[in-house]
Design an enzyme around this catalytic site. Structure first.
Site, short mmCIF file in Angstrom:
data_model
loop_
_atom_site.label_atom_id
_atom_site.label_comp_id
_atom_site.label_asym_id
_atom_site.label_seq_id
_atom_site.Cartn_x
_atom_site.Cartn_y
_atom_site.Cartn_z
N CYS A 142 0.77 -1.25 0.00
CA CYS A 142 0.00 0.00 0.00
C CYS A 142 0.80 1.30 0.00
CB CYS A 142 -1.00 -0.03 1.13
SG CYS A 142 -2.27 -1.26 0.80
P1 NAD Z 1 -5.64 -8.47 -2.50
O1 NAD Z 1 -4.98 -8.29 -3.79
O2 NAD Z 1 -4.98 -9.21 -1.38
O3 NAD Z 1 -7.07 -9.17 -2.71
C1 NAD Z 1 -8.00 -8.79 -3.69
C2 NAD Z 1 -8.84 -10.02 -4.03
O4 NAD Z 1 -9.88 -9.64 -4.93
C3 NAD Z 1 -8.06 -11.12 -4.74
O5 NAD Z 1 -8.21 -12.33 -4.02
C4 NAD Z 1 -8.71 -11.21 -6.14
O6 NAD Z 1 -8.72 -12.52 -6.67
C5 NAD Z 1 -10.10 -10.71 -5.84
N1 NAD Z 1 -10.82 -10.17 -7.00
C6 NAD Z 1 -10.37 -9.30 -7.95
N2 NAD Z 1 -11.35 -9.03 -8.83
C7 NAD Z 1 -12.44 -9.71 -8.43
C8 NAD Z 1 -13.77 -9.83 -8.91
N3 NAD Z 1 -14.19 -9.18 -10.00
N4 NAD Z 1 -14.63 -10.65 -8.26
C9 NAD Z 1 -14.24 -11.32 -7.16
N5 NAD Z 1 -13.00 -11.25 -6.64
C10 NAD Z 1 -12.12 -10.44 -7.26
O7 NAD Z 1 -6.05 -7.01 -2.01
P2 NAD Z 1 -6.07 -6.40 -0.53
O8 NAD Z 1 -4.70 -6.32 0.02
O9 NAD Z 1 -7.15 -7.06 0.26
O10 NAD Z 1 -6.50 -4.89 -0.88
C11 NAD Z 1 -7.76 -4.61 -1.42
C12 NAD Z 1 -7.92 -3.09 -1.44
O11 NAD Z 1 -7.87 -2.57 -0.11
C13 NAD Z 1 -6.81 -2.34 -2.20
O12 NAD Z 1 -7.38 -1.21 -2.81
C14 NAD Z 1 -5.85 -1.91 -1.11
O13 NAD Z 1 -5.12 -0.76 -1.44
C15 NAD Z 1 -6.81 -1.61 0.03
N6 NAD Z 1 -6.23 -1.79 1.37
C16 NAD Z 1 -5.40 -2.84 1.63
C17 NAD Z 1 -4.87 -3.00 2.93
C18 NAD Z 1 -3.93 -4.11 3.25
O14 NAD Z 1 -3.38 -4.13 4.34
N7 NAD Z 1 -3.67 -5.07 2.38
C19 NAD Z 1 -5.25 -2.12 3.94
C20 NAD Z 1 -6.15 -1.07 3.64
C21 NAD Z 1 -6.63 -0.92 2.34
C1 UGA Z 2 -0.18 0.44 6.11
C2 UGA Z 2 -0.89 1.38 7.09
O1 UGA Z 2 -0.21 1.36 8.35
C3 UGA Z 2 -2.35 0.99 7.29
O2 UGA Z 2 -3.00 1.93 8.13
C4 UGA Z 2 -3.04 0.94 5.92
O3 UGA Z 2 -4.37 0.52 6.05
C5 UGA Z 2 -2.29 -0.01 5.00
O4 UGA Z 2 -0.90 0.42 4.88
C6 UGA Z 2 -2.88 -0.04 3.63
O5 UGA Z 2 -3.42 0.95 3.16
O6 UGA Z 2 -2.75 -1.11 3.05
P1 UGA Z 2 0.87 -2.01 6.24
O7 UGA Z 2 1.36 -1.74 4.86
O8 UGA Z 2 0.20 -3.29 6.53
O9 UGA Z 2 -0.17 -0.86 6.70
O10 UGA Z 2 2.13 -1.94 7.19
P2 UGA Z 2 2.79 -0.88 8.19
O11 UGA Z 2 2.82 -1.47 9.55
O12 UGA Z 2 2.23 0.46 8.05
O13 UGA Z 2 4.29 -0.87 7.63
C7 UGA Z 2 4.58 -0.46 6.31
C8 UGA Z 2 6.08 -0.41 6.08
O14 UGA Z 2 6.66 0.68 6.80
C9 UGA Z 2 6.83 -1.67 6.52
O15 UGA Z 2 7.77 -1.98 5.52
C10 UGA Z 2 7.54 -1.25 7.79
O16 UGA Z 2 8.74 -1.94 7.99
C11 UGA Z 2 7.80 0.22 7.51
N1 UGA Z 2 7.93 1.05 8.73
C12 UGA Z 2 6.86 1.23 9.55
C13 UGA Z 2 9.13 1.71 8.98
O17 UGA Z 2 10.11 1.59 8.21
N2 UGA Z 2 9.22 2.53 10.09
C14 UGA Z 2 8.18 2.71 10.95
O18 UGA Z 2 8.33 3.47 11.92
C15 UGA Z 2 6.97 2.04 10.67
#
Ligand code: NAD
Ligand code: UGA
Length: 427
Positions: free
Chosen positions: A267
Site C-alpha cells: 500500500c
Molecule cells: P488483494 O490483492 O490481497 O485481494 C484482492 C482479491 O480480490 C483477490 O483475491 C482477487 O482474486 C479478488 N478479486 C479481484 N477481482 C475480483 C472480482 N471481479 N470478483 C471477485 N474477486 C475479485 O487485495 P487487498 O490487500 O485485500 O487490498 C484490497 C484493497 O484494499 C486495495 O485497494 C488496497 O489498497 C486496500 N487496502 C489494503 C490493505 C492491506 O493491508 N492489504 C489495507 C487497507 C486498504
Molecule cells: C499500512 C498502514 O499502516 C495501514 O493503516 C493501511 O491501512 C495499509 O498500509 C494499507 O493501506 O494497506 P501495512 O502496509 O500493513 O499498513 O504496514 P505498516 O505497519 O504500516 O508498515 C509499512 C512499512 O513501513 C513496513 O515496511 C515497515 O517496515 C515500515 N515502517 C513502519 C518503517 O520503516 N518505520 C516505521 O516506523 C513504521
C-alpha cells in the site's frame, strides 16, 4: 433497523475482504464473500484463512460454522443490503491506480441488480481509490444498467495493517463514511454500531482522499525519520534517541518514526505513487510526495553501500539476508525492501542466502534460483556478511548464532539486533 437483519456481500477475498467479512460476521445476519480464486474459496469454506493474519483462524472457524460462506457466484448480491467492493487497486506502470478490477466488480454488481435486488441496496467501495472514483466511475456503472433503481453509494476506506488486521478492524481510531445521502449513512452507522469507534461522515471524495493522505503522511514520517537517520549516522548521533525525543511532542506522536531500510508493502508505495499521479493530473507537482518515494528508493541500497565499505568485493561472497517479508508478522513480500537488496547482491556477483520465518515461499517466486535457509543460523553458516532487512522479533534474540559466520560483518536495517558489534543503517 438493526445490524443483525443485514445481509452483506464482499467482493474480493484478500487481506481487506476476508478480515472485513470475518469481523462483520458476528454483527450481521449473513456474510457472503465472492472471489474469483477457487483456492481462496475452498480455504475460507474450510475455515482456513487464505492469508496469514493473527487471530483470523479462530475467528473464521466461528463465522464459517455460523453465517459466513465464500463462493464464485455473484447471486448473493441480489439479496444483499450492503455490497462491499474490496478488490485490489494495484499500481499501473505509470504509477497511477489500476481500477480495472474495481470496474469489473461494479459491472458485475450492476448485472446482478438488473436481475434482482433488495430495497435500496448500498454499494460500498472499500478498496483504496483516487478521489472521485466512487461518484464518477462506480456510481455511473451501476446507474447505466439500472436507471430506475434507487441505490446508495458509499466510500468507506480501510486503515488496517497487515499482521494486525483483525485487531485494527475491531478497534479502529475512526470509521470514515463517505456518502452524501442520509439513508446510506444511516445503514452504514447501523452496520458499524457494534464496533463502537468514532464515525466521521464526509462525502465520498473526501473519504477517498483521507485514505490516500493518511498513507502518504505515514510514509512521509518514515522517509523523514530515514533522512534524519542518515544525517545522524554521519554526525555520530543516535537517531533512535533523536526520534524518541521528537515523538514525545504530542503534536508529532511517537509512531512511524523508526528509521531503517524504508517502507514496503502493498500500500504505502502504490498509494503515494497514485497520489503523485492525481496531483500531476491536476497540474500540481507533488514535490514532497516525490521526495518521500525517492528517499524510500535509495534507503535499502544504503545497506549495500555499508556492506561494501567492509567487504571490498562482493563477488562470490556469501551474504545472509535475514528477513524477506516487508515487515514482521506477515508472509507478504510485496515491495519488500529486501527485494532491491537481493537484486543488488545478485548483480554484484554475491551469493545471497535468504531466510525468513514466514515469507521464504513468497520470495522464491521472485528469486527462484537464490539459496534459501531453514533458520537464521543456517543462513549465517560460513557467511561473509549479514544484512537484517525485517523487524522480526526472533532476530533480537540472535547472539551465538553469529559465531558461525566466516567474517563477522553484520548490518542491521531495522534496529532489531541486540548484539554490540552490528552496524546500523542509520545509527
Ligand atoms: P488483494 O490483492 O490481497 O485481494 C484482492 C482479491 O480480490 C483477490 O483475491 C482477487 O482474486 C479478488 N478479486 C479481484 N477481482 C475480483 C472480482 N471481479 N470478483 C471477485 N474477486 C475479485 O487485495 P487487498 O490487500 O485485500 O487490498 C484490497 C484493497 O484494499 C486495495 O485497494 C488496497 O489498497 C486496500 N487496502 C489494503 C490493505 C492491506 O493491508 N492489504 C489495507 C487497507 C486498504
Ligand atoms: C499500512 C498502514 O499502516 C495501514 O493503516 C493501511 O491501512 C495499509 O498500509 C494499507 O493501506 O494497506 P501495512 O502496509 O500493513 O499498513 O504496514 P505498516 O505497519 O504500516 O508498515 C509499512 C512499512 O513501513 C513496513 O515496511 C515497515 O517496515 C515500515 N515502517 C513502519 C518503517 O520503516 N518505520 C516505521 O516506523 C513504521
Amino acid at each position: 433497523m438493526i445490524s443483525k437483519n443485514l445481509n452483506v456481500t464482499l467482493i474480493g477475498a484478500g487481506y481487506v475482504g476476508v478480515v472485513t467479512a470475518a469481523c462483520l460476521s458476528p454483527l450481521v445476519q449473513t456474510v457472503t464473500i465472492v472471489e474469483i480464486s477457487q483456492d481462496r474459496i475452498d480455504a475460507i469454506n474450510s475455515a482456513t484463512p487464505p492469508i496469514y493474519e493473527e487471530g483470523l483462524d479462530t475467528l473464521l472457524k466461528t463465522c464459517v460454522s455460523e453465517n459466513l460462506r465464500a463462493t464464485t457466484q455473484y447471486t448473493s448480491i441480489q439479496t444483499s443490503d450492503i455490497i462491499f467492493i474490496a478488490v485490489g487497486t494495484p499500481q499501473n506502470s505509470d504509477g497511477s491506480a489500476n481500477l480495472s478490477y474495481l470496474m469489473a466488480a461494479a459491472e458485475t454488481i450492476a448485472d446482478e441488480f438488473a436481475k434482482k435486488h433488495t430495497d435500496y441496496p448500498v454499494i460500498v467501495v472499500k478498496s483504496t481509490v483516487p478521489p472521485g472514483t466512487t461518484k464518477n466511475i462506480v456510481e455511473p456503472i451501476i446507474y447505466k444498467k439500472n436507471p430506475n433503481l434507487s441505490f446508495g453509494i458509499c466510500m468507506n476506506p480501510e486503515f488496517l495493517r497487515e499482521g494486525r488486521a483483525v485487531e485494527d478492524f475491531l478497534h479502529p481510531d475512526r470509521i470514515v463514511i463517505g456518502s452524501t445521502d442520509t439513508k446510506t449513512r444511516e445503514v452504514m452507522h447501523v452496520l458499524y454500531h457494534g464496533i463502537g469507534a468514532p464515525i466521521f461522515d464526509v462525502d465520498p471524495a473526501a473519504a477517498e482522499m483521507i485514505k490516500y493522505a493518511s498513507n502518504a503522511f505515514l510514509a512521509a514520517k518514515i522517509s523523514f525519520a530515514n533522512e534524519i537517520g542518515n544525517l545522524c549516522k554521519q554526525i555520530g548521533v543516535n537517531v533512535y534517541e533523536v526520534m524518541k525525543g521528537v515523538g514525545m511532542d504530542h503534536r508529532v506522536s511517537p509512531y512511524f518514526l523508526n528509521a531503517g531500510a524504508g517502507f514496503g508493502g502493498s500500500c504505502f508505495p502504490k498509494d503515494v505513487s497514485a497520489l503523485c499521479t492525481v496531483a500531476r493530473e491536476h497540474g500540481l507537482e507533488p514535490t514532497l510526495l516525490s521526495a518521500v518515494l525517492q528517499v524510500n528508493a535509495t534507503q535499502p541500497l544504503r545497506m549495500i553501500d555499508l556492506l561494501e565499505k567492509k567487504i571490498v568485493s562482493l563477488a562470490e561472497k556469501r551474504i545472509a539476508v535475514l528477513g524477506l517479508a516487508f515487515k514482521n508478522n506477515t508472509d507478504d513480500v510485496r515491495e519488500s525492501r529486501s527485494i532491491p537488496v537481493i537484486q543488488a547482491l545478485i548483480d554484484k556477483g554475491a551469493m545471497p542466502v535468504l531466510y525468513d520465518p514466514m515469507a521464504g515461499r513468497a520470495m522464491k517466486a521472485l528469486f527462484p534460483d537464490a539459496e534459501y535457509a531453514a533458520s537464521a543460523e543456517s543462513a549465517l553458516m560460513n557467511a561473509d556478511g549479514c544484512l537484517v532487512m525485517t523487524e522480526w522479533p526472533e532476530f533480537s534474540k540472535l547472539d551465538h548464532e553469529f559465531a558461525v559466520m566466516k567474517e563477522r560483518v553484520i548490518i542491521d536495517g531495522r534496529h532489531i539486533l541486540t548484539i554490540d558489534d552490528a552496524e546500523g543503517i542509520c545509527w
